[in-house]
Design an enzyme around this catalytic site. Structure first.
Site, PDB file in Angstrom:
ATOM      1  N   VAL A  61      -4.566   4.493  -6.554  1.00 45.83           N
ATOM      2  CA  VAL A  61      -3.453   3.817  -5.898  1.00 45.83           C
ATOM      3  C   VAL A  61      -3.478   2.304  -6.136  1.00 45.83           C
ATOM      4  O   VAL A  61      -2.487   1.627  -5.869  1.00 45.83           O
ATOM      5  CB  VAL A  61      -3.464   4.138  -4.391  1.00 45.83           C
ATOM      6  CG1 VAL A  61      -4.562   3.370  -3.665  1.00 45.83           C
ATOM      7  CG2 VAL A  61      -2.110   3.874  -3.754  1.00 45.83           C
ATOM      8  N   TYR A  62      -4.565   1.765  -6.652  1.00 46.56           N
ATOM      9  CA  TYR A  62      -4.646   0.330  -6.900  1.00 46.56           C
ATOM     10  C   TYR A  62      -3.715  -0.049  -8.049  1.00 46.56           C
ATOM     11  O   TYR A  62      -3.912   0.364  -9.196  1.00 46.56           O
ATOM     12  CB  TYR A  62      -6.066  -0.097  -7.255  1.00 46.56           C
ATOM     13  CG  TYR A  62      -7.078  -0.041  -6.130  1.00 46.56           C
ATOM     14  CD1 TYR A  62      -6.728   0.334  -4.841  1.00 46.56           C
ATOM     15  CD2 TYR A  62      -8.407  -0.377  -6.361  1.00 46.56           C
ATOM     16  CE1 TYR A  62      -7.664   0.388  -3.818  1.00 46.56           C
ATOM     17  CE2 TYR A  62      -9.354  -0.335  -5.342  1.00 46.56           C
ATOM     18  CZ  TYR A  62      -8.976   0.059  -4.077  1.00 46.56           C
ATOM     19  OH  TYR A  62      -9.905   0.116  -3.064  1.00 46.56           O
TER      20      TYR A  62
END
Length: 344
Positions: A61-62
């Site tokens: 998700v980064y």
């Protein structure tokens, strides 16, 4: 660099690990953290490896996967010198199949992460959050299959409550599936909730803590003090809402002690805050971040020395809070504490 056992595993990890949330710079949260590109990432990784910091932590998700991709490219040609930790489980899109830790999501997520990271295995996969919609047995059997296939070497969790972690560990033990050896948690001088339940669990079950945001979302950098305006370039302007609130007066009291200890030790405020964490029970590795070489070298200075017991006690007193029920009776001086003392 000091190396520590990661929970009940045979894996030794550096006391400091590097968080790659600054890689990529996409989205409102991660854009505020940093926008490190591949060339910059290579230089930061050079410095880390030279210092013995070999563990690099990221997540799908980064920056919409860009963090993993940049880390993978920056590590090319020296993959065997590094340990890669990544996470999945949080939503990466709007669709129902793009969130959680179902068997399908885990298998597809791991395959996608391997491609972005340009590797054939992930040293440590941590579930980014507990998925209440998927049976624990389904999650752990999928992880067992991925470990058996050699795609994962160790597994852990992140941001679990005590009952969620304990249920997972008990299920693994019952079926002979891999146990979580790590718990990635928020822990800092301004956020000590980890000590109330998760730290005793970690001690009892031998689950090592990997600490995220050890400087309290940037509040313990030495730039925030009583009577001083928040620096114009502070990421707290954009990211404070994503983290837990902190009482201003308590923060200032902690910083007052940090300032005093900085004068006594000739160390910086962040180095003292990080060093305090390194002495806490269950802590296997503290994840540091850096937008540039100067910040990284500064944070690396948190190892190789120790605060005195008296200095630690001053920080403990300044940062102490009253635990929530049912924990607070055990932190008092009465009978509860006698039969079940807190770990710190």
């Amino acid at each position: 660099m000091d190396y520590r056992q990661l929970g009940a595993s045979g894996l030794k990890v550096p006391a400091l690990s590097f968080g790659c949330g600054t890689f990529g710079g996409k989205g409102p949260l991660f854009g505020a953290w940093g926008d490190t590109d591949v060339a910059q990432a290579k230089r930061l990784i050079d410095i880390c490896l030279e210092a013995g910091l070999t563990l690099f932590d990221t997540a799908d998700v980064y920056s919409e996967g860009a963090s993993e991709a940049i880390l993978g490219e920056a590590l090319e040609g020296r993959r065997n010198a590094a340990l890669i930790s990544t996470k999945l489980g949080l939503p990466i899109g709007e669709g129902p199949l793009q969130a959680g830790t179902s068997r399908r999501r885990l298998i597809e997520g791991v395959e996608a992460a391997l491609k972005r990271l340009r590797t054939d295995r992930i040293d440590l996969l941590q579930l980014h959050a507990f998925d209440a919609g998927t049976p624990v047995e389904e999650v752990l059997k999928a992880l067992d299959d991925l470990v058996g296939a050699g795609k994962l070497l160790y597994v852990g969790a992140s941001n679990f409550s005590g009952w969620q972690m304990m249920k997972s560990l008990a299920t693994s033990e019952r079926h002979g599936w891999p146990r979580y050896v790590a718990h990635q948690v928020y822990y800092s001088l301004v956020g000590r909730d980890y000590e109330w339940e998760l730290m005793p669990l970690g001690l009892d079950q031998k689950v090592g803590a990997m600490v995220w945001s050890p400087l309290g979302w940037g509040r313990l950098t030495g730039k925030i003090r009583r009577g001083v305006a928040l620096p114009e370039k502070s990421r707290l302007h954009d990211s404070a809402a994503f983290g837990p609130p902190v009482d201003d007066e308590r923060l200032y009291a902690i910083v007052d002690v940090l300032d005093a200890l900085a004068a006594e030790t000739d160390k910086s405020v962040p180095q003292i805050a990080l060093n305090w964490l390194l002495a806490r029970p269950t802590v296997s590795s503290v994840i540091i971040g850096a937008r540039n070489e100067e910040q990284l070298r500064q944070n690396l200075g948190a190892v190789g020395w120790s605060l005195t017991a008296e200095q630690i006690a001053r920080l403990d007193a300044a940062s102490a809070t009253t635990p929530a029920y049912p924990h607070y009776p055990y932190w008092g001086e009465g009978g509860f504490r006698q039969i079940n003392p807190p770990p710190v």
